[in-house]
Structure formats: C-alpha cells, structure tokens
Design a protein around this motif. Structure first.
Motif, PDB file in Angstrom:
ATOM      1  N   ASP A  37       0.812  -1.555   0.485  1.00 51.51           N
ATOM      2  CA  ASP A  37       0.098  -0.249   0.219  1.00 51.51           C
ATOM      3  C   ASP A  37       0.652   1.111   0.123  1.00 51.51           C
ATOM      4  O   ASP A  37       1.583   1.810   0.894  1.00 51.51           O
ATOM      5  CB  ASP A  37      -0.795  -0.067   0.897  1.00 51.51           C
ATOM      6  CG  ASP A  37      -2.331  -1.001   1.535  1.00 51.51           C
ATOM      7  OD1 ASP A  37      -2.283  -1.438  -0.039  1.00 51.51           O
ATOM      8  OD2 ASP A  37      -2.795  -1.544   2.969  1.00 51.51           O
ATOM      9  N   VAL A  38       1.382   1.737  -1.734  1.00 51.89           N
ATOM     10  CA  VAL A  38       1.408   3.423  -0.960  1.00 51.89           C
ATOM     11  C   VAL A  38       0.655   4.375  -1.279  1.00 51.89           C
ATOM     12  O   VAL A  38       0.033   4.900  -1.933  1.00 51.89           O
ATOM     13  CB  VAL A  38       2.655   2.994  -2.734  1.00 51.89           C
ATOM     14  CG1 VAL A  38       3.225   4.669  -2.975  1.00 51.89           C
ATOM     15  CG2 VAL A  38       2.829   2.238  -2.801  1.00 51.89           C
ATOM     16  N   SER A  39       1.333   4.928  -0.496  1.00 54.66           N
ATOM     17  CA  SER A  39       0.604   6.340  -0.589  1.00 54.66           C
ATOM     18  C   SER A  39       1.383   7.958   0.003  1.00 54.66           C
ATOM     19  O   SER A  39       3.068   7.339  -0.124  1.00 54.66           O
ATOM     20  CB  SER A  39      -0.135   7.048   1.420  1.00 54.66           C
ATOM     21  OG  SER A  39       0.698   6.951   1.910  1.00 54.66           O
ATOM     22  N   GLY A  40       1.590   8.901  -0.726  1.00 53.05           N
ATOM     23  CA  GLY A  40       2.092  10.495  -0.815  1.00 53.05           C
ATOM     24  C   GLY A  40       1.080  11.175  -1.921  1.00 53.05           C
ATOM     25  O   GLY A  40      -0.571  10.625  -2.735  1.00 53.05           O
ATOM     26  N   ASP A  41       2.389  12.167  -2.141  1.00 59.02           N
ATOM     27  CA  ASP A  41       1.189  13.157  -2.671  1.00 59.02           C
ATOM     28  C   ASP A  41       2.218  13.621  -4.160  1.00 59.02           C
ATOM     29  O   ASP A  41       2.091  14.837  -5.054  1.00 59.02           O
ATOM     30  CB  ASP A  41       1.152  14.116  -1.809  1.00 59.02           C
ATOM     31  CG  ASP A  41       2.614  15.237  -1.356  1.00 59.02           C
ATOM     32  OD1 ASP A  41       3.407  15.064  -1.383  1.00 59.02           O
ATOM     33  OD2 ASP A  41       2.132  16.284  -1.020  1.00 59.02           O
TER      34      ASP A  41
END
Length: 177
Positions: A138-142
């Motif tokens: 699960d990759v999160s980022g902006d």
C-alpha cells in the motif's frame, strides 16, 4: 540506503507463520508532505488496526492472520522500516502494531522516488521468508517520481513478482511549501 528487514513473524510457539496477506505499508515522507499530510498517513493506520471490523476481516481468512510492516520512503536512497514485520491475528497484536506506529519518528525530507519506495517494499517481501497467500504494497503519497528509475518499471517488476500495489493519492487544496 536502508536494508530491508528479513525476520519471519512467528507464532507464540516460535513456528513460522503462514498468513493470508503479507502487507507493506509504504508511506511517503518527503519535503512535499507537510505535518498535516504526514499525520494523515500515519494516524490513519493507527485507528484502522484498532477497528473491530478490521480485526474481523483479518481473522476471516483461512489462516486468520496477516503479516504487516510499515516503511517510510522519500528519495531513491531513503527508506526506513519504522515497524518491522508483525504478525496480526487478534486485537492485542493489532494494538501492539498500532502502538509501534504511534511511537515512531519521521525520518525524511528529501525528493520523491516512488520507484525507490516500491523497490524497497518488493525487496522486503522477497526477503521476509513469510508464507502468504497474497502479497501487497500500500503506497501513499502526494508527488510524482522525480528521482530513481521510472515508476512504471518498478510497478511492472512488482506485478511480475505477483505483488499487488494499492495507491493512495493525497490530494488537497492547501498550498505547498
């Protein structure tokens, strides 16, 4: 570059675990992530692992357990394991994992290498020794990939290794520094 952790989660009697899912939570921590966004990512996971519905879902699989690790990443040479492989099979083990997340500190403030975060997570899964029905990151980022190899190549390599990648984009109308 940090080295992926490799211990196998164990059950109470010290036998290697078979789990329904081996999951790496790969959280973005570069300079484009302000404190609010950083806390949104980390603090989102803390209550999730305390939620009875999440515990019920974890216990509903054939093995009734998952193995999870929490990684922060930024540039192509900046990844750190903040919570190593943890076997979650009940409320107590989920609470222990959530407490590890809450107690850890932020590590990075550099550029953005989504590919570096994915590659690191793939290596963790490959070196873990965990027997899992499914493997996921699960990759999160902006941000967009502006360091390291093309993110498409990292994604394709993960998919070839039969790893699912889930993405959580952080989008808001707040000004960036």
């Amino acid at each position: 570059v940090a080295t992926p952790a490799s211990p196998t989660p164990t059950q109470a009697r010290g036998t290697p675990a078979c789990v329904d899912l081996a999951l790496v939570l790969a959280v973005y921590a570069s300079c484009s992530i302000d404190d609010w966004e950083y806390n949104l990512q980390r603090e989102g996971y803390v209550p999730a692992f305390s939620d009875p519905q999440v515990i019920k879902a974890i216990r509903s699989g054939p093995y009734g357990a998952i193995a999870v690790a929490y990684v922060e990443w930024s540039s192509d040479d900046q990844q750190a394991v903040l919570a190593d492989w943890t076997l979650i099979h009940d409320e107590a083990s989920a609470e222990t994992f959530a407490a590890k997340l809450k107690a850890s500190d932020r590590h990075f403030m550099a550029r953005t290498s989504i590919s570096g975060g994915v590659d690191f997570s793939v290596a963790m899964l490959g070196e873990s020794g965990i027997q899992a029905t499914r493997r996921a990151i699960d990759v999160s980022g902006d941000g967009v990939n502006n360091r390291g190899r093309p993110v498409r190549d990292a994604r394709d390599d993960a998919v070839k290794a039969r790893i699912t990648i889930n993405g959580l984009a952080i989008v808001n109308d707040r000004p960036q520094g």
